[in-house]
Scaffold this motif. Structure first.
Motif, PDB file in Angstrom:
ATOM      1  N   ARG A   5      43.646  33.291  24.038  1.00  0.00           N
ATOM      2  CA  ARG A   5      43.888  34.728  24.209  1.00  0.00           C
ATOM      3  C   ARG A   5      43.250  35.209  25.516  1.00  0.00           C
ATOM      4  O   ARG A   5      42.064  34.964  25.756  1.00  0.00           O
ATOM      5  CB  ARG A   5      43.333  35.516  23.025  1.00  0.00           C
ATOM      6  N   ILE A   6      44.051  35.853  26.332  1.00  0.00           N
ATOM      7  CA  ILE A   6      43.584  36.450  27.591  1.00  0.00           C
ATOM      8  C   ILE A   6      43.525  37.960  27.349  1.00  0.00           C
ATOM      9  O   ILE A   6      44.555  38.588  27.040  1.00  0.00           O
ATOM     10  CB  ILE A   6      44.532  36.110  28.759  1.00  0.00           C
ATOM     11  N   ILE A   7      42.332  38.542  27.450  1.00  0.00           N
ATOM     12  CA  ILE A   7      42.125  39.938  27.045  1.00  0.00           C
ATOM     13  C   ILE A   7      41.552  40.752  28.215  1.00  0.00           C
ATOM     14  O   ILE A   7      40.412  40.549  28.636  1.00  0.00           O
ATOM     15  CB  ILE A   7      41.164  40.027  25.845  1.00  0.00           C
ATOM     16  N   GLY A   8      42.365  41.660  28.766  1.00  0.00           N
ATOM     17  CA  GLY A   8      41.907  42.613  29.784  1.00  0.00           C
ATOM     18  C   GLY A   8      41.324  41.983  31.032  1.00  0.00           C
ATOM     19  O   GLY A   8      40.384  42.529  31.627  1.00  0.00           O
ATOM     20  N   LEU A   9      41.897  40.859  31.493  1.00  0.00           N
ATOM     21  CA  LEU A   9      41.329  40.118  32.620  1.00  0.00           C
ATOM     22  C   LEU A   9      41.565  40.854  33.939  1.00  0.00           C
ATOM     23  O   LEU A   9      42.651  41.373  34.194  1.00  0.00           O
ATOM     24  CB  LEU A   9      41.970  38.725  32.688  1.00  0.00           C
ATOM     25  N   GLY A  10      40.537  40.920  34.769  1.00  0.00           N
ATOM     26  CA  GLY A  10      40.648  41.539  36.086  1.00  0.00           C
ATOM     27  C   GLY A  10      39.915  40.715  37.126  1.00  0.00           C
ATOM     28  O   GLY A  10      38.909  40.072  36.828  1.00  0.00           O
ATOM     29  N   LYS A  11      40.420  40.725  38.376  1.00  0.00           N
ATOM     30  CA  LYS A  11      39.794  39.949  39.447  1.00  0.00           C
ATOM     31  C   LYS A  11      40.064  40.618  40.790  1.00  0.00           C
ATOM     32  O   LYS A  11      41.188  41.027  41.093  1.00  0.00           O
ATOM     33  CB  LYS A  11      40.340  38.510  39.456  1.00  0.00           C
ATOM     34  N   SER A  12      38.997  40.719  41.599  1.00  0.00           N
ATOM     35  CA  SER A  12      39.126  41.240  42.970  1.00  0.00           C
ATOM     36  C   SER A  12      38.370  40.324  43.920  1.00  0.00           C
ATOM     37  O   SER A  12      37.414  39.655  43.525  1.00  0.00           O
ATOM     38  CB  SER A  12      38.550  42.654  43.068  1.00  0.00           C
ATOM     39  N   PHE A  13      38.799  40.306  45.178  1.00  0.00           N
ATOM     40  CA  PHE A  13      38.063  39.646  46.249  1.00  0.00           C
ATOM     41  C   PHE A  13      37.668  40.738  47.244  1.00  0.00           C
ATOM     42  O   PHE A  13      38.500  41.226  48.009  1.00  0.00           O
ATOM     43  CB  PHE A  13      38.890  38.565  46.930  1.00  0.00           C
ATOM     44  N   GLY A  14      36.391  41.151  47.172  1.00  0.00           N
ATOM     45  CA  GLY A  14      35.953  42.267  48.002  1.00  0.00           C
ATOM     46  C   GLY A  14      36.642  43.537  47.548  1.00  0.00           C
ATOM     47  O   GLY A  14      36.673  43.868  46.368  1.00  0.00           O
ATOM     48  N   ILE A  15      37.247  44.255  48.502  1.00  0.00           N
ATOM     49  CA  ILE A  15      37.942  45.495  48.148  1.00  0.00           C
ATOM     50  C   ILE A  15      39.392  45.227  47.737  1.00  0.00           C
ATOM     51  O   ILE A  15      40.102  46.151  47.324  1.00  0.00           O
ATOM     52  CB  ILE A  15      37.917  46.500  49.324  1.00  0.00           C
ATOM     53  N   ARG A  16      39.833  43.978  47.844  1.00  0.00           N
ATOM     54  CA  ARG A  16      41.233  43.652  47.528  1.00  0.00           C
ATOM     55  C   ARG A  16      41.369  43.278  46.053  1.00  0.00           C
ATOM     56  O   ARG A  16      40.831  42.266  45.600  1.00  0.00           O
ATOM     57  CB  ARG A  16      41.705  42.495  48.415  1.00  0.00           C
ATOM     58  N   GLU A  17      42.079  44.106  45.315  1.00  0.00           N
ATOM     59  CA  GLU A  17      42.302  43.849  43.893  1.00  0.00           C
ATOM     60  C   GLU A  17      43.445  42.844  43.728  1.00  0.00           C
ATOM     61  O   GLU A  17      44.539  43.035  44.263  1.00  0.00           O
ATOM     62  CB  GLU A  17      42.658  45.151  43.181  1.00  0.00           C
ATOM     63  N   ILE A  18      43.183  41.769  42.989  1.00  0.00           N
ATOM     64  CA  ILE A  18      44.207  40.743  42.759  1.00  0.00           C
ATOM     65  C   ILE A  18      45.029  41.097  41.528  1.00  0.00           C
ATOM     66  O   ILE A  18      46.258  41.153  41.579  1.00  0.00           O
ATOM     67  CB  ILE A  18      43.567  39.344  42.585  1.00  0.00           C
ATOM     68  N   PHE A  19      44.373  41.329  40.387  1.00  0.00           N
ATOM     69  CA  PHE A  19      45.052  41.777  39.179  1.00  0.00           C
ATOM     70  C   PHE A  19      44.055  42.527  38.302  1.00  0.00           C
ATOM     71  O   PHE A  19      42.839  42.424  38.479  1.00  0.00           O
ATOM     72  CB  PHE A  19      45.701  40.616  38.408  1.00  0.00           C
ATOM     73  N   LYS A  20      44.585  43.296  37.357  1.00  0.00           N
ATOM     74  CA  LYS A  20      43.714  44.070  36.457  1.00  0.00           C
ATOM     75  C   LYS A  20      44.353  44.151  35.071  1.00  0.00           C
ATOM     76  O   LYS A  20      45.589  44.143  34.930  1.00  0.00           O
ATOM     77  CB  LYS A  20      43.474  45.473  37.008  1.00  0.00           C
ATOM     78  N   ASP A  21      43.496  44.204  34.057  1.00  0.00           N
ATOM     79  CA  ASP A  21      43.917  44.429  32.672  1.00  0.00           C
ATOM     80  C   ASP A  21      45.045  43.483  32.244  1.00  0.00           C
ATOM     81  O   ASP A  21      46.051  43.904  31.661  1.00  0.00           O
ATOM     82  CB  ASP A  21      44.344  45.891  32.484  1.00  0.00           C
ATOM     83  N   ILE A  22      44.869  42.198  32.531  1.00  0.00           N
ATOM     84  CA  ILE A  22      45.868  41.189  32.152  1.00  0.00           C
ATOM     85  C   ILE A  22      45.600  40.740  30.720  1.00  0.00           C
ATOM     86  O   ILE A  22      44.504  40.267  30.406  1.00  0.00           O
ATOM     87  CB  ILE A  22      45.810  39.968  33.095  1.00  0.00           C
ATOM     88  N   SER A  23      46.601  40.869  29.852  1.00  0.00           N
ATOM     89  CA  SER A  23      46.446  40.462  28.455  1.00  0.00           C
ATOM     90  C   SER A  23      47.716  39.774  27.957  1.00  0.00           C
ATOM     91  O   SER A  23      48.816  40.327  28.095  1.00  0.00           O
ATOM     92  CB  SER A  23      46.154  41.675  27.558  1.00  0.00           C
ATOM     93  N   PHE A  24      47.584  38.590  27.434  1.00  0.00           N
ATOM     94  CA  PHE A  24      48.655  37.876  26.733  1.00  0.00           C
ATOM     95  C   PHE A  24      48.025  36.691  26.024  1.00  0.00           C
ATOM     96  O   PHE A  24      46.826  36.453  26.154  1.00  0.00           O
ATOM     97  CB  PHE A  24      49.776  37.431  27.680  1.00  0.00           C
ATOM     98  N   GLU A  25      48.808  35.943  25.253  1.00  0.00           N
ATOM     99  CA  GLU A  25      48.254  34.771  24.579  1.00  0.00           C
ATOM    100  C   GLU A  25      49.210  33.596  24.676  1.00  0.00           C
ATOM    101  O   GLU A  25      50.426  33.763  24.862  1.00  0.00           O
ATOM    102  CB  GLU A  25      47.915  35.078  23.119  1.00  0.00           C
TER     103      GLU A  25
END
Length: 655
Positions: A5-25
């Protein structure tokens, strides 16, 4: 049922947002394709799920007992042999084996040591559960299935080609049959035979699979669901790639309609409030203002930025654009292409396919004049201007900037160069990047831009979709479909070939075979040919059985008489075929041993393939599809027949 289960995953590199609030299973039995434009963060998301990257938000919940196999892009291999490299996937098993040997050695000296006896039982149980007693055989079965031989198993892993290294990494990911497989671009560098083997293997896989891929044909054959990663968000769709396209279009249309209707409602409500803010209806206006304040505003559907271009009108050329006549090309003493002939006419779009190493790039180099045929000739028609898209993009200058690449090649001003670069998504400071620092997709786009600007009427394209994301591939397909000139394409992208090619040339073992249609037509003809051969074999076998039943079987007594008569006849007639027993040459022992090894390798490969089909037959999804079930059963029958023949050959040679 095991799941991740992937729940609310978020990732940024510095000020650059890659993805946010990723959820699926991902559940056991799921085969999810992860798609999205280059730079959307697909590989980063895969690494976050694996624990190789630390997410900034959210969590990944993995069942304790679940094991994961992972295929990375462009992983480096060392000097260990292929066999040793694959067996690195069994390090935990090998460690258990070492512990088992130590305990066994101690027990030989002290057989009654209770602690060691318990330890021995635990280690044996653990090894059996992990499949440790059969791991060498399992490693070999996977290696054979991926096209490697016993000779290959002894070679250093870093000596193999790019496609072979992809297969080595695939073997390491598949060999443990983990509960979950994460595959990052598994189809890179694979030829079509290997692609089809992988499709069959993954379709029969009982665990959960997450695949990052730009190969749409592959996703159509394998995926049961699609996770689209775009604009920092993930959307999940059920079905394969074609179904995803349909559902995505419907969702985008519905989202656009809902947004437009809400905007219309807001506009009309604001007009009402402004009109009746004061006066007899002011109370109603305030009520509507309260409703408007509570309204959850829909976001405008975001349109992705993709390049858009159409090739300029092509100058008219001679009818025969390319003539290849009885051409042979080789390296050293080895012929790569042997007596090949074909013609490409004006306006045609021809696809060239064949296994890795068949000589496709060699043929293109001969067409481009980089290699001179040993025999035969290659003729380029009158008024033909060739535009060449090289797989390695040697025409680009690594030390120039992107802007200089266009200004210097086409004598453009900076403003004009920036304008055309913007069409191909090079904007702002991107134009000052050094060409040598560009990613594979960025280099491919720059090479496409140069091809577009040159305005040639005969395009020779060597793997033009490599490194391109799916939206860009679709744009290139559309541009080539509208192209008025002639096109000659080498590609492993079957979806691309279906859209673009109108004739398929197959180069294999130095020879060319032509098919007058796209890739699906070629596959259909192969299927028809295989069906004819199967029916012919069945008729032949039936004829042999009928002949045997009618002729009867000689007894032991008259069999001796028949043999004696045949021998006498041979001697009496003085037949040239009759050779005295003393002069009969004995088979070469070395060649016999070599042939025996070859047969054993082929038997192992076919046994692994048969096992794969057996797994498919046991799959409820396959059982529910009568047509697919019949195809699998037919394939099993063919493999079984081949195995029986090989078993007989092996027995004869072994004796």
């Amino acid at each position: 049922m095991e799941r991740i289960r992937i729940i609310g995953l978020g990732k940024s590199f510095g000020i650059r947002e890659i993805f946010k609030d990723i959820s699926f299973e991902i559940k056991t039995g799921d085969r999810l394709g992860l798609v999205g434009p280059n730079g959307a963060g697909k590989s980063t998301l895969l690494k976050c799920i694996m624990g190789l990257e630390e997410p900034d938000a959210g969590q990944v919940v993995i069942d304790d007992a679940a094991s994961i196999g992972y295929l990375q892009q462009d992983i480096s291999l060392g000097n260990d042999s292929l066999e040793e490299e694959i067996q690195k996937a069994w390090r935990d098993v090998q460690h258990l084996e070492e512990q088992l040997q130590e305990v066994t050695a101690r027990l030989e000296k002290q057989p009654d040591n209770e602690r060691d006896l318990q330890r021995l039982a635990h280690l044996q149980e653990r090894l059996e559960w992990l499949g440790g007693y059969d791991y060498e055989a399992q490693s070999r079965r996977i290696a054979y299935g991926l096209g490697f031989t016993d000779e290959d198993l002894k070679k250093p892993a870093d000596e193999f080609s790019g496609g072979q290294k992809t297969r080595i990494n695939l073997a390491k990911a598949l060999v443990r049959r983990p509960e979950f497989l994460f595959l990052d671009e598994p189809t890179n560098h694979l030829d079509m035979d290997m692609l089809e083997w992988l499709e069959g293997y993954l379709s029969a896989y009982r665990g959960g699979i997450l695949i990052v891929s730009h190969d749409r044909y592959f996703l159509d054959r394998v995926a049961t669901g699609i996770v689209e990663l775009d604009h920092h968000k993930a959307t999940v769709y059920k079905g394969n790639y074609s179904r995803y396209l349909q559902l995505r279009d419907e969702r985008m249309k519905a989202a656009r309609t809902a947004y437009e209707k809400q905007q219309e409602y807001i506009r009309k409500t604001e007009e009402y409030i402004d009109k009746y803010r004061a006066g007899i209806k002011s109370k109603m206006a305030r009520g509507r203002q309260s409703q408007l304040n509570r309204l959850e505003r829909l976001e405008a559907p975001e349109a992705s930025q993709h390049l858009r271009f159409t090739f300029p009108p092509a100058a008219v050329s001679a009818d025969k654009v390319l003539v290849v006549e009885e051409v042979s090309v080789g390296y050293g003493n080895r012929d790569i292409i042997d007596d090949v002939s074909f013609t490409v006419r004006r306006g045609e779009a021809v696809g060239l396919i064949g296994p890795n190493g068949a000589g496709k790039s060699t043929l293109v180099k001969a067409i481009m004049g980089e290699l001179v045929p040993e025999i035969g000739f290659i003729d380029i028609g009158n008024r033909v201007q060739i535009g060449y898209f090289s797989q390695e993009h040697e025409e680009l200058h690594d030390h120039w900037t992107v802007l200089e690449e266009i200004m210097n090649n086409f004598n453009y001003s900076e403003e004009k160069a920036r304008n055309v670069l913007g069409m191909f998504l090079y904007r702002g400071d991107d134009v000052f990047k050094t060409v040598g620092d560009l990613s594979g997709g960025e280099r491919a786009r720059l090479a496409l831009l140069k091809l577009f600007l040159e305005g040639d009427n005969f395009l020779v394209l060597d793997e033009p979709t490599n490194h391109l994301d799916i939206p860009t591939r679709e744009v290139v397909e559309e541009a080539l479909q509208r192209f008025e000139g002639t096109c000659f394409v080498i590609s492993h992208d079957r979806y691309f070939l279906d859209k673009v090619a109108k004739r398929i040339l197959v180069l294999d073992e130095g020879k060319i075979t032509e098919y007058g249609g796209n890739f699906s037509y070629y596959k259909e003809k192969l299927h028809e040919q295989a069906e004819r051969e199967r029916l012919a074999n069945e008729e032949s076998e039936a004829g042999k059985k009928n002949h045997g039943a009618n002729s009867g079987t000689p007894t032991a007594d008259n069999a001796v008489g028949v043999k004696g008569a045949q021998t006498k006849s041979s001697v009496d007639t003085g037949s040239a075929e009759a050779t005295p027993a003393a002069e009969v040459k004995k088979p070469n022992a070395y060649m016999q041993a070599k042939r025996l090894t070859e047969i054993e390798t082929e038997i192992a490969r076919l046994e692994a393939t048969l096992k794969m089909y057996e797994v498919q037959v046991a799959n409820p999804e396959v059982q529910s599809d009568l047509e697919e079930m019949a195809q699998v059963a037919h394939a099993m029958e063919e493999v079984t027949t081949k195995l029986e023949t090989l078993y007989e050959q092996w027995e004869a040679l072994a004796e």
